[in-house]
Design a protein around this motif. Structure first.
Motif, PDB file in Angstrom:
ATOM      1  N   VAL A   5      59.397  80.830  61.978  1.00 48.49           N
ATOM      2  CA  VAL A   5      59.259  80.382  63.364  1.00 48.49           C
ATOM      3  C   VAL A   5      57.798  80.533  63.782  1.00 48.49           C
ATOM      4  O   VAL A   5      57.233  81.621  63.657  1.00 48.49           O
ATOM      5  N   THR A   6      57.201  79.445  64.242  1.00 50.43           N
ATOM      6  CA  THR A   6      55.833  79.548  64.739  1.00 50.43           C
ATOM      7  C   THR A   6      55.894  80.017  66.186  1.00 50.43           C
ATOM      8  O   THR A   6      56.663  79.488  66.992  1.00 50.43           O
ATOM      9  N   VAL A   7      55.134  81.028  66.503  1.00 50.79           N
ATOM     10  CA  VAL A   7      55.155  81.567  67.869  1.00 50.79           C
ATOM     11  C   VAL A   7      53.733  81.735  68.374  1.00 50.79           C
ATOM     12  O   VAL A   7      52.821  82.058  67.622  1.00 50.79           O
ATOM     13  N   LYS A   8      53.576  81.509  69.644  1.00 55.40           N
ATOM     14  CA  LYS A   8      52.247  81.570  70.237  1.00 55.40           C
ATOM     15  C   LYS A   8      52.288  82.405  71.507  1.00 55.40           C
ATOM     16  O   LYS A   8      53.231  82.290  72.293  1.00 55.40           O
ATOM     17  N   GLU A   9      51.267  83.209  71.679  1.00 57.53           N
ATOM     18  CA  GLU A   9      51.098  83.857  72.979  1.00 57.53           C
ATOM     19  C   GLU A   9      50.353  82.872  73.864  1.00 57.53           C
ATOM     20  O   GLU A   9      49.268  82.406  73.506  1.00 57.53           O
ATOM     21  N   TYR A  39      62.942  80.174  72.632  1.00 59.81           N
ATOM     22  CA  TYR A  39      64.181  79.482  72.259  1.00 59.81           C
ATOM     23  C   TYR A  39      64.248  79.260  70.738  1.00 59.81           C
ATOM     24  O   TYR A  39      65.321  79.323  70.139  1.00 59.81           O
ATOM     25  N   ALA A  40      63.096  79.002  70.134  1.00 63.85           N
ATOM     26  CA  ALA A  40      63.067  78.790  68.681  1.00 63.85           C
ATOM     27  C   ALA A  40      63.434  80.083  67.954  1.00 63.85           C
ATOM     28  O   ALA A  40      64.205  80.070  66.988  1.00 63.85           O
ATOM     29  N   VAL A  41      62.913  81.197  68.436  1.00 64.70           N
ATOM     30  CA  VAL A  41      63.232  82.501  67.840  1.00 64.70           C
ATOM     31  C   VAL A  41      64.733  82.761  67.960  1.00 64.70           C
ATOM     32  O   VAL A  41      65.401  83.154  67.002  1.00 64.70           O
ATOM     33  N   GLU A  42      65.273  82.515  69.146  1.00 66.16           N
ATOM     34  CA  GLU A  42      66.701  82.755  69.371  1.00 66.16           C
ATOM     35  C   GLU A  42      67.551  81.913  68.410  1.00 66.16           C
ATOM     36  O   GLU A  42      68.523  82.399  67.832  1.00 66.16           O
ATOM     37  N   ALA A  75      61.595  92.216  68.280  1.00 61.90           N
ATOM     38  CA  ALA A  75      62.580  92.995  69.044  1.00 61.90           C
ATOM     39  C   ALA A  75      63.864  92.199  69.238  1.00 61.90           C
ATOM     40  O   ALA A  75      64.947  92.763  69.391  1.00 61.90           O
ATOM     41  N   LYS A  76      63.763  90.887  69.226  1.00 60.56           N
ATOM     42  CA  LYS A  76      64.953  90.049  69.404  1.00 60.56           C
ATOM     43  C   LYS A  76      65.656  89.769  68.084  1.00 60.56           C
ATOM     44  O   LYS A  76      66.685  89.092  68.064  1.00 60.56           O
ATOM     45  N   THR A 181      61.090  70.831  66.255  1.00 63.31           N
ATOM     46  CA  THR A 181      60.452  71.374  67.452  1.00 63.31           C
ATOM     47  C   THR A 181      61.532  71.577  68.507  1.00 63.31           C
ATOM     48  O   THR A 181      62.273  70.658  68.848  1.00 63.31           O
ATOM     49  N   ILE A 182      61.648  72.805  68.955  1.00 67.36           N
ATOM     50  CA  ILE A 182      62.805  73.244  69.736  1.00 67.36           C
ATOM     51  C   ILE A 182      62.542  73.114  71.238  1.00 67.36           C
ATOM     52  O   ILE A 182      61.497  73.534  71.743  1.00 67.36           O
ATOM     53  N   GLN A 183      63.516  72.534  71.922  1.00 66.93           N
ATOM     54  CA  GLN A 183      63.437  72.312  73.359  1.00 66.93           C
ATOM     55  C   GLN A 183      64.159  73.454  74.087  1.00 66.93           C
ATOM     56  O   GLN A 183      65.144  74.006  73.573  1.00 66.93           O
ATOM     57  N   THR A 184      63.683  73.765  75.266  1.00 68.04           N
ATOM     58  CA  THR A 184      64.353  74.788  76.090  1.00 68.04           C
ATOM     59  C   THR A 184      65.783  74.352  76.363  1.00 68.04           C
ATOM     60  O   THR A 184      66.089  73.165  76.388  1.00 68.04           O
ATOM     61  N   GLY A 185      66.664  75.327  76.559  1.00 67.07           N
ATOM     62  CA  GLY A 185      68.049  75.011  76.876  1.00 67.07           C
ATOM     63  C   GLY A 185      68.930  74.865  75.656  1.00 67.07           C
ATOM     64  O   GLY A 185      70.145  74.752  75.787  1.00 67.07           O
ATOM     65  N   ILE A 186      68.351  74.892  74.440  1.00 71.53           N
ATOM     66  CA  ILE A 186      69.147  74.746  73.218  1.00 71.53           C
ATOM     67  C   ILE A 186      70.099  75.938  73.059  1.00 71.53           C
ATOM     68  O   ILE A 186      71.138  75.838  72.430  1.00 71.53           O
ATOM     69  N   ASN A 187      69.729  77.061  73.641  1.00 76.33           N
ATOM     70  CA  ASN A 187      70.546  78.280  73.556  1.00 76.33           C
ATOM     71  C   ASN A 187      70.196  79.161  74.747  1.00 76.33           C
ATOM     72  O   ASN A 187      69.446  78.726  75.625  1.00 76.33           O
TER      73      ASN A 187
END
Ligand SMILES: Cc1cc2nc3c(=O)[nH]c(=O)nc-3n(C[C@H](O)[C@H](O)[C@H](O)COP(=O)(O)OP(=O)(O)OC[C@H]3O[C@@H](n4cnc5c(N)ncnc54)[C@H](O)[C@@H]3O)c2cc1C
Ligand SMILES: Nc1ncnc2c1ncn2[C@@H]1O[C@H](COP(=O)(O)O)[C@@H](O)[C@H]1O
Lengths: 263, 317
Positions: A5-9, A39-42, A75-76, A181-187
């Motif tokens: 999962v690519t994550v950015k601050e 959301y992608a992490v989740e 942590a998640k 590429t993950i959109q908000t609301g997917i989970n």
């Protein structure tokens, strides 16, 4: 199956702020995990809980300061994190899509995941492009703006829904390996539990330089140059009501009555 | 290398508005580079589309009669092959959900710089100056680059091209590598139906992330009751599952045009504004005087919604 999962601050801005050159002055900036990446992490963690993923690794390009934010993903439930940083990246004021693509490619090739999840866009500079660009670079398949992923991932296929405009969803099958590429609301992203936060401190967070991921320093030489930043000129002739909440609410009530809205 | 290649957007038999807007954006650039404006129309009823797109300023239209609906592989392959043929200075695509599904791949494959979601473009022939937003519209930036580029344009920022053109319309003989098409589109589904149609409401009381907690929605519902209005929302409220999808206003929700739209704790991100800017009267209640919603509001209260909303409800009870 392994998921990266690519994550950015991302930088957040206070209501009142000042601009210095092509940046917002530091004292008005905050930091947060990019909403889309949360959301992608989740999604990745849920795939792990469903027994489909064996390992979830996060990767970020960012300075040491962002580690606290990145640990939120650990942590998640993500297993470990990779953070790429380098002196060469220190004074870069625009890390463009091309540079991010090349750097992330280095990590993906090292990690060899079956599925890469990124966010639709960064909340701060909103290129909305890194995931698809990365897929092309890797020779992976991809899908942009995914708001549903079937969790069976049978036969090397990810069945997804892409959220198009106007309440229409596209039902698409994507061959793995792929970048989604993950959109908000997917989970519904979870809150990190206290136990999760404690565990996250002990999970591996591996720091790599550009050389470590096999990328030349010239990657930072962008074709793009940020030349100006300003507050958009307001074209509005908005009437702002002043006073106490009772007074302003009274003005609005009068307007609504005038418009024949109020019963 | 002075031509401009723009790509049209369509879905389920209809050209999308941005397809006409991209002609305007492309023409403006081509006027400065001294080149031609080429338009690509890929998949679907391309001949019919081409006829509609033959508006003033278009020099050539390249049609690709392959498949019915958007497939990013077909688009990416076609655009790269057209690029090899035409060597344009700028490749323009819409910054739509589909645009973002192929433009970054095209840029990366061609090794060209990419600038997305532009709201303004200027060129002197060599240097392109692109205007973009950052931080959800709180600031605007300009980005410069020399030479060729792939650029995506935001919808509704350029006027639609009109008039009738005399473009050459030609089928482009694309060589689609079917083995390389790793995605299959199986269909579409409309979402967000149900008992309430916010598009029908005369008055919308619309709530955003400023409401903070689900239980706080109560004060919004009380206001809506008092006003005999309908409750709608920005995306995060729906993402959180606090209200159903049929209440969402915006790009991926509904387009609404009520007599009065009261935006409460909504910042006014472009994707939200796309769904409500046609409202007759827009009122914003937001603690941030610089929130982008202020640019389109007719009236505003820059105060805490938790003070203003109950006070307003009380006036009508
Ligand atoms: C592809 C795509 C499609 C999208 N589609 C949509 C769509 O259809 N609809 C949509 O709405 N969004 C959509 N979005 C999301 C959009 O970009 C924004 O993230 C979203 O609109 C923000 O919602 P908001 O204004 O409620 O939240 P925020 O941007 O977080 O704004 C909250 C506002 O509340 C104010 N506030 C906070 N506390 C208070 C208080 N106590 N009193 C008064 N004001 C307060 C703040 O000042 C702020 O302005 C989409 C995004 C993408 C990438
Ligand atoms: N610096 C970064 N480090 C890791 N991932 C990133 C970075 N920048 C962008 N991404 C990923 O790419 C997505 C889209 O970002 P962008 O193309 O910058 O809008 C984000 O949601 C992240 O998942």
């Amino acid at each position: 199956m392994k998921i990266l999962v690519t994550v950015k601050e991302v930088a957040t801005v206070e209501d009142e702020f000042e601009i210095e050159g092509t940046e917002i002055a530091d004292q008005y900036l905050g930091a947060d995990l990019n909403e889309w990446d949360d959301y992608a992490v989740e999604e990745a963690v849920q795939l792990q809980e469903a027994g489909i993923a064996d390992e979830v690794v996060t990767v970020t390009i960012g300075p040491e300061d962002c580690e606290q934010t990145i640990r939120q993903a650990l942590a998640k439930g993500a297993d470990r994190a990779v953070r790429v940083w380098d002196d060469a990246l220190e004074d870069v004021d625009l890390l463009d899509v091309e540079a991010k693509t090349e750097i992330l490619r280095g990590v993906v090739e090292e990690e060899d995941p079956d599925l890469v999840l990124s966010g639709v866009q960064s909340g701060d500079d909103s290129w909305g492009a890194t995931g698809v660009s990365l897929a092309e670079e890797l020779g992976f398949e991809w899908a942009a703006v995914v708001n549903h992923l079937e969790h069976d991932l049978d036969d090397g296929i990810a069945s997804v829904r892409r959220e198009l405009e106007g309440g229409v969803e596209e039902l698409t099958d994507v061959e793995l390996p792929a970048v989604l590429t993950i959109q908000t609301g997917i989970n519904e992203p979870r809150y990190a539990s206290l136990r999760g936060i404690r565990q996250a401190q002990r999970k591996p967070l591996d720091v790599q330089t550009l050389a470590d991921v096999g990328v030349d320093e010239t990657v930072v030489d962008s074709d793009l140059e940020l030349t100006d930043m300003y507050e958009p000129e307001s074209e509005s002739d908005v009437t702002v009501w002043e006073g106490s909440a009772e007074e302003t609410a009274g003005e609005l009530a009068d307007l609504l009555e005038e418009k024949g809205v109020a019963p | 290398m002075s031509d401009v290649l723009a790509v049209a957007d369509h879905r389920r038999g209809d050209l999308r508005d941005v397809s006409y807007e991209i002609i305007t954006a492309g023409r403006e650039l081509a006027d400065e580079t001294g080149g031609d404006l080429h338009l690509a129309v890929i998949s679907g009823t391309v001949d019919e589309f081409a006829e509609k797109l033959d508006r003033e300023g278009v020099d050539a239209i390249h049609t690709v009669d392959y498949g019915e609906e958007f497939n990013h592989g077909v688009y990416a392959q076609t655009v790269t092959q057209l690029y090899d043929d035409l060597a344009p200075q700028y490749v323009l695509t819409p910054n739509s959900v589909n645009g973002l599904d192929y433009a970054p791949a095209v840029a990366n494959e061609l090794g060209l710089p990419l600038v997305t979601d532009t709201v303004g473009l200027e060129t002197d022939g060599d240097t392109l100056t692109a205007t973009r937003e950052m931080y959800g519209g709180k600031v605007e930036t300009t980005t410069e680059l020399e030479g060729q580029a792939v650029v995506t344009i935001r919808g509704a920022e350029w006027p639609a091209a009109d008039g009738t053109g005399d473009a050459t319309i030609e089928a482009f003989d694309v060589d689609v590598d079917e083995d390389a098409l790793g995605t299959t589109v199986n269909g579409f589904e409309e979402v967000g139906g149900g008992d309430v149609d916010i598009g029908e409401a005369d008055v919308l009381v619309s709530v955003g992330r400023g409401i903070e907690e689900e239980e706080n929605l109560e004060i919004i519902e009380e206001l809506a009751d008092a006003l005999d209005a309908t409750v709608s929302a920005s995306r995060p409220i729906v993402d959180n599952g606090w209200l159903p999808k049929n209440r969402q206003v915006g790009q991926s929700g509904k387009v609404v045009t009520p007599d009065v739209y009261v935006a409460i704790g909504i910042s006014g991100a472009v994707q939200h504004v796309a769904g409500m800017k046609g409202s007759d009267t827009i009122v914003a209640i937001n603690t941030d005087p610089n929130a982008p919603i202020m640019d389109i509001a007719d009236y505003a209260i820059t105060d805490d919604l938790f003070d203003v909303v109950p006070a307003l409800t009380e006036r009508f009870q």
